[in-house]
Design a protein around this motif. Structure first.
Motif, PDB file in Angstrom:
ATOM      1  N   LEU A 144      42.971  16.780   0.191  1.00  0.00           N
ATOM      2  CA  LEU A 144      41.653  16.554   0.774  1.00  0.00           C
ATOM      3  C   LEU A 144      41.664  15.512   1.884  1.00  0.00           C
ATOM      4  N   ASN A 145      42.833  15.160   2.389  1.00  0.00           N
ATOM      5  CA  ASN A 145      42.950  14.077   3.360  1.00  0.00           C
ATOM      6  C   ASN A 145      42.623  14.542   4.783  1.00  0.00           C
ATOM      7  N   GLU A 146      41.995  13.671   5.546  1.00  0.00           N
ATOM      8  CA  GLU A 146      41.611  13.998   6.921  1.00  0.00           C
ATOM      9  C   GLU A 146      42.565  13.340   7.905  1.00  0.00           C
ATOM     10  N   GLY A 147      43.060  14.117   8.877  1.00  0.00           N
ATOM     11  CA  GLY A 147      43.871  13.569   9.952  1.00  0.00           C
ATOM     12  C   GLY A 147      45.170  12.951   9.492  1.00  0.00           C
ATOM     13  N   TRP A 148      45.763  13.493   8.439  1.00  0.00           N
ATOM     14  CA  TRP A 148      46.974  12.900   7.881  1.00  0.00           C
ATOM     15  C   TRP A 148      48.160  13.090   8.819  1.00  0.00           C
ATOM     16  N   ARG A 174      48.400  17.212   3.824  1.00  0.00           N
ATOM     17  CA  ARG A 174      47.395  17.464   4.858  1.00  0.00           C
ATOM     18  C   ARG A 174      46.170  18.162   4.270  1.00  0.00           C
ATOM     19  N   GLY A 175      45.006  17.786   4.757  1.00  0.00           N
ATOM     20  CA  GLY A 175      43.753  18.308   4.234  1.00  0.00           C
ATOM     21  C   GLY A 175      43.661  19.822   4.304  1.00  0.00           C
ATOM     22  N   TRP A 198      43.955  11.626  -1.287  1.00  0.00           N
ATOM     23  CA  TRP A 198      43.041  12.403  -2.119  1.00  0.00           C
ATOM     24  C   TRP A 198      43.584  13.811  -2.365  1.00  0.00           C
ATOM     25  N   SER A 199      43.340  14.312  -3.570  1.00  0.00           N
ATOM     26  CA  SER A 199      43.637  15.715  -3.867  1.00  0.00           C
ATOM     27  C   SER A 199      42.791  16.166  -5.047  1.00  0.00           C
TER      28      SER A 199
END
Length: 208
Positions: A144-148, A174-175, A198-199
């Motif tokens: 769920l990560n943004e801009g990883w 990566r999201g 996040w995941s």
């Protein structure tokens, strides 16, 4: 064609990859908007005190071990689905049905939780299936990560064979990305990250 129809069209390749290699990565399992909504739902629940530190072991033997894992979790309730969780559940249920139809895995249910790793959090090498319980069939991780970025770390490391010196595969969180692997085959770890990670993580299970 909508996003869900695109996902259904990609299911045969996803299942073929899992059957062939025992592990598979699916980018764009969730759209950016769906990923952000699910992350925001998790963050609200974390801020509301609904998370607890994850333990190792099971039942009476479970204990928090900071030297082994550093995440906090909050289990999803399939009977009380937040609006942000609907797209996730819709895809998971289609995936479960397809896996049973094509690979005869006998999956009866899924159990999933939000997982939040603080900066520097990790989970050392482990196997998802307990020695005395073969209910967990497929491990499922949706990021769920943004801009990883690769420099942020936090990769999922899979050992492709049993030994600690076996070849490894590192997968960036990566999201929107989904990772599937057979729960009884792959030792794995979560590497430390320089950003909160996040995941939604869990398992497709046989009847226990």
């Amino acid at each position: 064609m909508n996003e869900y129809e695109d996902f259904l069209r990609g299911l045969p390749a996803l299942i073929d990859g899992l059957a062939t290699h025992g592990h598979v990565v699916c980018d764009d399992f969730l759209s950016p908007a769906q990923t952000a909504a699910l992350r925001d739902e998790g963050a609200q629940r974390l801020a509301g005190g609904e998370f607890h530190r994850a333990g190792v072991g099971r039942a009476e033997q479970q204990a928090v071990r900071d030297e082994i894992r550093g995440d906090s979790v909050r289990w999803l309730d399939p009977q009380r689905r937040a609006p942000a969780e609907q797209a996730y559940w819709q895809r998971i249920e289609a995936l479960q049905a397809a896996l049973n139809r094509e690979l005869f895995l006998g999956i009866r249910e899924g159990e999933f939780h939000y997982a939040h790793y603080p900066v520097g959090g990790f989970y050392k090498r482990h196997l998802d299936r307990f020695r005395d319980d073969d209910a967990r069939v497929v491990s499922v991780v949706c990021y769920l990560n943004e801009g990883w970025q690769d420099a942020d770390g936090g990769q999922l490391r899979l050992w492709l064979e049993a030994g600690e010196d076996a070849p490894q595969l590192d997968i960036a969180p990566r999201g929107g990305r989904l990772v599937l692997f057979m729960a009884d085959r792959f030792w794995h770890a979560v590497l430390p990250a320089t950003q909160p990670r996040w995941s939604v993580t869990g398992w497709l299970r046989r009847a226990g």
